[in-house]
Design a protein around this motif. Structure first.
Motif, mmCIF file in Angstrom:
data_model
loop_
_atom_site.group_PDB
_atom_site.id
_atom_site.type_symbol
_atom_site.label_atom_id
_atom_site.label_comp_id
_atom_site.label_asym_id
_atom_site.label_seq_id
_atom_site.Cartn_x
_atom_site.Cartn_y
_atom_site.Cartn_z
ATOM 1 N N GLN A 21 51.472 48.370 46.402
ATOM 2 C CA GLN A 21 51.773 48.156 47.822
ATOM 3 C C GLN A 21 50.592 47.507 48.540
ATOM 4 O O GLN A 21 50.784 46.638 49.399
ATOM 5 C CB GLN A 21 52.136 49.487 48.480
ATOM 6 N N ASN A 22 49.386 47.927 48.202
ATOM 7 C CA ASN A 22 48.212 47.329 48.839
ATOM 8 C C ASN A 22 48.059 45.862 48.452
ATOM 9 O O ASN A 22 47.646 45.025 49.259
ATOM 10 C CB ASN A 22 46.949 48.113 48.468
ATOM 11 N N ALA A 23 48.420 45.537 47.207
ATOM 12 C CA ALA A 23 48.382 44.138 46.773
ATOM 13 C C ALA A 23 49.427 43.320 47.530
ATOM 14 O O ALA A 23 49.166 42.183 47.942
ATOM 15 C CB ALA A 23 48.627 44.058 45.268
ATOM 16 N N LEU A 24 50.618 43.915 47.717
ATOM 17 C CA LEU A 24 51.673 43.233 48.475
ATOM 18 C C LEU A 24 51.276 43.078 49.937
ATOM 19 O O LEU A 24 51.557 42.047 50.563
ATOM 20 C CB LEU A 24 52.971 44.030 48.369
ATOM 21 N N LEU A 25 50.600 44.074 50.477
ATOM 22 C CA LEU A 25 50.206 44.055 51.883
ATOM 23 C C LEU A 25 49.357 42.829 52.205
ATOM 24 O O LEU A 25 49.540 42.195 53.258
ATOM 25 C CB LEU A 25 49.438 45.342 52.217
ATOM 26 N N LYS A 26 48.453 42.479 51.304
ATOM 27 C CA LYS A 26 47.593 41.321 51.544
ATOM 28 C C LYS A 26 48.415 40.034 51.692
ATOM 29 O O LYS A 26 48.096 39.160 52.497
ATOM 30 C CB LYS A 26 46.592 41.176 50.396
ATOM 31 N N THR A 27 49.494 39.949 50.899
ATOM 32 C CA THR A 27 50.358 38.771 50.985
ATOM 33 C C THR A 27 51.205 38.800 52.252
ATOM 34 O O THR A 27 51.392 37.768 52.905
ATOM 35 C CB THR A 27 51.267 38.693 49.743
#
Length: 329
Positions: free
Chosen positions: A128-134
């Motif tokens: 989720q944190n990786a997706l958040l950056k996008t």
């Protein structure tokens, strides 16, 4: 792949999405929230297909004729991506490889590039944190759609950056009408399935097409017609039999719940035409006469509570016995 016009109900959500397409104000990120069978996957497919449709005169729905629509129908559209996962959870590598790394590449043939995450609630916190950056800095052409049955499983920071659309339960009449007209289901069976599914079209269709449904109903009715003369151990033994199909235990409990709602309905109205189990009028009226309003309401609450306990992994026998004791008392 369905079109908007094929989706039963969800009128407010459809209008919102169609308006966004019509006014070219599509958000970069959406959350479609609803239980399994509520139609969130179908809605996401219809939205993606309509966004990519090449016929701009198609009245904010898909034309179903252009190359883009044909590719979408076959799930072979180069600019509509579905995030998949092989393990129980969606890992950070799944998000990085299938979304983050891919999203930097411009659309192949469309104005937009759409990513659909069917099991967004299964993303790990790292994913989720990786997706958040996008999501925080997406390309102008990107649209990310997260599908979930549990909004609380998503980080508040993700929720705050997405437009959340929650699927509403459908009316019993709409579901029954669909089952009789589209699936040629007998009206009485359609009424029971529509009442049983509690506004969930996918669940209703599943049972309309299931050979197990009639068997489940017959087993439940056999128990409920004789439950007042049975002792607690005998009732527990029957319900343990239901639990041999553990994936269906909630369906059994829903069928039991509908019975006692019928008992309450008949006690209030004395109108047999309002009963879902209309063929069981004699036994339902008998139980309505032998129980007061508070008893019936307590039974309904006990069935709901049993479902909550089972979902919380409370011991099966304990959860069911507490329910049975309320029914017997």
């Amino acid at each position: 792949m369905a079109n908007f016009k094929d989706i039963i109900g969800q009128e407010q959500i459809k209008k919102h999405l169609q308006k966004a397409i019509n006014q070219n104000s599509i958000s970069h990120a959406y959350i479609f929230c609803g239980e399994s069978g509520s139609g969130r996957h179908t809605l996401a497919d219809a939205f993606a297909k309509a966004i990519q449709c090449e016929d701009k005169t198609a009245d904010i729905d898909s034309c179903c004729k252009c190359k883009s629509c044909i590719q979408a129908e076959s799930h072979n559209h180069p600019d509509i991506k579905y995030i998949t996962h092989e393990k129980l959870s969606i890992s950070v590598d799944d998000i990085r490889e299938q979304l983050n790394n891919d999203i930097t590449i411009k659309p192949y043939s469309s104005e937009h590039k759409i990513y659909i995450i069917p099991d967004a609630n299964k993303m790990t916190e790292e994913a989720q944190n990786a997706l958040l950056k996008t999501i925080e800095e997406p390309p102008a052409y990107a649209v990310i759609i997260l599908l979930t049955d549990n909004i609380t499983s998503l980080l508040p920071t993700i929720q705050s950056r997405c437009i959340t659309l929650t699927m509403k339960p459908l009316s019993k009449n709409d579901i029954a009408a669909y089952l009789t007209s589209k699936l040629q289901m007998e009206p009485e069976r359609a009424e029971i399935a529509a009442g049983f599914c509690q506004g969930n079209m996918g669940k209703a269709i599943r049972f309309a097409c299931s050979e197990d449904f009639q068997n489940m109903k017959d087993q439940v009715l056999l128990l409920l017609k004789h439950i007042d003369t049975m002792d607690v151990p005998a009732i527990m033994e029957v319900i343990r039999g239901f639990a041999q199909h553990k994936s269906q235990i909630y369906d059994y409990l829903d069928l039991i719940l509908l019975w006692y709602r019928d008992v309450l309905m008949f006690k209030v109205t004395k109108d047999a035409n309002l009963l879902l189990y209309s063929d069981e009028y004699h036994d339902i009226s008998k139980q309505a006469s032998s129980r007061n309003y508070e008893d019936i309401e307590n039974i309904i609450k006990a069935i709901d509570k049993a479902k909550v306990r089972l979902e919380a992994n409370v011991n099966f026998d304990v959860a069911i016995e507490l329910m049975v004791l309320t029914i017997k008392d």
